[in-house]
Write a protein that holds these residues in place. Sequence first.
Motif, PDB file in Angstrom:
ATOM      1  N   PHE A   1       0.813  -1.211   0.000  1.00  0.00           N
ATOM      2  CA  PHE A   1       0.000   0.000   0.000  1.00  0.00           C
ATOM      3  C   PHE A   1       0.847   1.262   0.000  1.00  0.00           C
ATOM      4  O   PHE A   1       0.365   2.334  -0.364  1.00  0.00           O
ATOM      5  N   THR A   2       2.108   1.168   0.425  1.00  0.00           N
ATOM      6  CA  THR A   2       2.940   2.374   0.433  1.00  0.00           C
ATOM      7  C   THR A   2       3.242   2.877  -0.980  1.00  0.00           C
ATOM      8  O   THR A   2       3.562   4.048  -1.150  1.00  0.00           O
ATOM      9  N   SER A   3       3.129   2.006  -1.979  1.00  0.00           N
ATOM     10  CA  SER A   3       3.334   2.457  -3.356  1.00  0.00           C
ATOM     11  C   SER A   3       2.195   3.337  -3.840  1.00  0.00           C
ATOM     12  O   SER A   3       2.342   4.064  -4.831  1.00  0.00           O
ATOM     13  N   LEU A   4       1.057   3.295  -3.150  1.00  0.00           N
ATOM     14  CA  LEU A   4      -0.081   4.142  -3.505  1.00  0.00           C
ATOM     15  C   LEU A   4      -0.060   5.481  -2.787  1.00  0.00           C
ATOM     16  O   LEU A   4      -0.902   6.329  -3.062  1.00  0.00           O
ATOM     17  N   CYS A   5       0.859   5.666  -1.854  1.00  0.00           N
ATOM     18  CA  CYS A   5       0.945   6.915  -1.092  1.00  0.00           C
ATOM     19  C   CYS A   5       1.847   7.901  -1.823  1.00  0.00           C
ATOM     20  O   CYS A   5       2.820   7.508  -2.474  1.00  0.00           O
ATOM     21  N   ALA A   6       1.522   9.172  -1.709  1.00  0.00           N
ATOM     22  CA  ALA A   6       2.347  10.208  -2.318  1.00  0.00           C
ATOM     23  C   ALA A   6       3.676  10.320  -1.574  1.00  0.00           C
ATOM     24  O   ALA A   6       3.801   9.925  -0.407  1.00  0.00           O
ATOM     25  N   ASP A   7       4.669  10.867  -2.262  1.00  0.00           N
ATOM     26  CA  ASP A   7       5.995  11.000  -1.648  1.00  0.00           C
ATOM     27  C   ASP A   7       6.001  11.967  -0.476  1.00  0.00           C
ATOM     28  O   ASP A   7       6.918  11.922   0.349  1.00  0.00           O
ATOM     29  N   TYR A   8       4.990  12.835  -0.394  1.00  0.00           N
ATOM     30  CA  TYR A   8       4.955  13.793   0.713  1.00  0.00           C
ATOM     31  C   TYR A   8       4.817  13.101   2.064  1.00  0.00           C
ATOM     32  O   TYR A   8       5.235  13.644   3.090  1.00  0.00           O
ATOM     33  N   TYR A   9       4.212  11.919   2.089  1.00  0.00           N
ATOM     34  CA  TYR A   9       3.960  11.222   3.349  1.00  0.00           C
ATOM     35  C   TYR A   9       5.043  10.202   3.683  1.00  0.00           C
ATOM     36  O   TYR A   9       4.917   9.526   4.708  1.00  0.00           O
TER      37      TYR A   9
ATOM     38  N   ALA B   1      14.207  16.563   3.423  1.00  0.00           N
ATOM     39  CA  ALA B   1      13.864  17.974   3.620  1.00  0.00           C
ATOM     40  C   ALA B   1      14.778  18.644   4.637  1.00  0.00           C
ATOM     41  O   ALA B   1      15.029  19.852   4.549  1.00  0.00           O
ATOM     42  N   TYR B   2      15.280  17.877   5.599  1.00  0.00           N
ATOM     43  CA  TYR B   2      16.151  18.436   6.639  1.00  0.00           C
ATOM     44  C   TYR B   2      17.590  17.964   6.496  1.00  0.00           C
ATOM     45  O   TYR B   2      18.390  18.111   7.429  1.00  0.00           O
TER      46      TYR B   2
END
Length: 203
Positions: free
Chosen positions: A77-85, A93-94
């Motif tokens: 299911f993680t392949s269906l999540c956007a990269d922002y999450y 980002a840090y």
Amino acid sequence: MRHQLTDAAHLVILKRVDKCNFMTVNPVDWNIFLVKWAGKLWTVDLARETCTCNTFQMDLLPCSHALATARDRNMDFTSLCADYYKRQTLIDAYSVPIMPVGHPSTWIVPSDIVERVVLNPSSWRQAGHPRASRHISFSERTTTQNCRRCGQPGHNSRRYSNPALTNEGPSRVIHEEYRCKCSICHTVGHNRQTCSTRDSTLE
């Protein structure tokens, strides 16, 4: 973080996984599925990452219907999540050092920026009384507040004014000590503002 998603996104997915356990998935083709639950139907397209409930494409996180189809296909299911999450996006980002800006007196500001005047955006007040509460988003759940005296929704014990003998349905009887009483004559059914013996007591 011990998951591929951030902690906040992982908690959202866990709540939606609990719902998909009771859903029935019927494949239309390799990517489109028909999800049934509680007499309702939803169409999920895994290739386009859309669902007819619109939660999938609005949150960019798989809804419970998309999670049911991913489980039916043994799909991560993680392949269906956007990269922002995802956890790696937060780490990237840090990863670059954020240098301190120092005291404003040490800033070198160009003259054209100093002379520029930025005014507040023009706005006007809408007609009517302002809203007492904000608009609830699609993913939030609304809760109904019940009065602890009468058990009815729409008010609390501070705004309780009309005592009821019983609640609607198979609920308990309101005892005498919990009902609203007048502080002057100690009679049930009114308060000191509407007490008929108030004037004589004040005199």
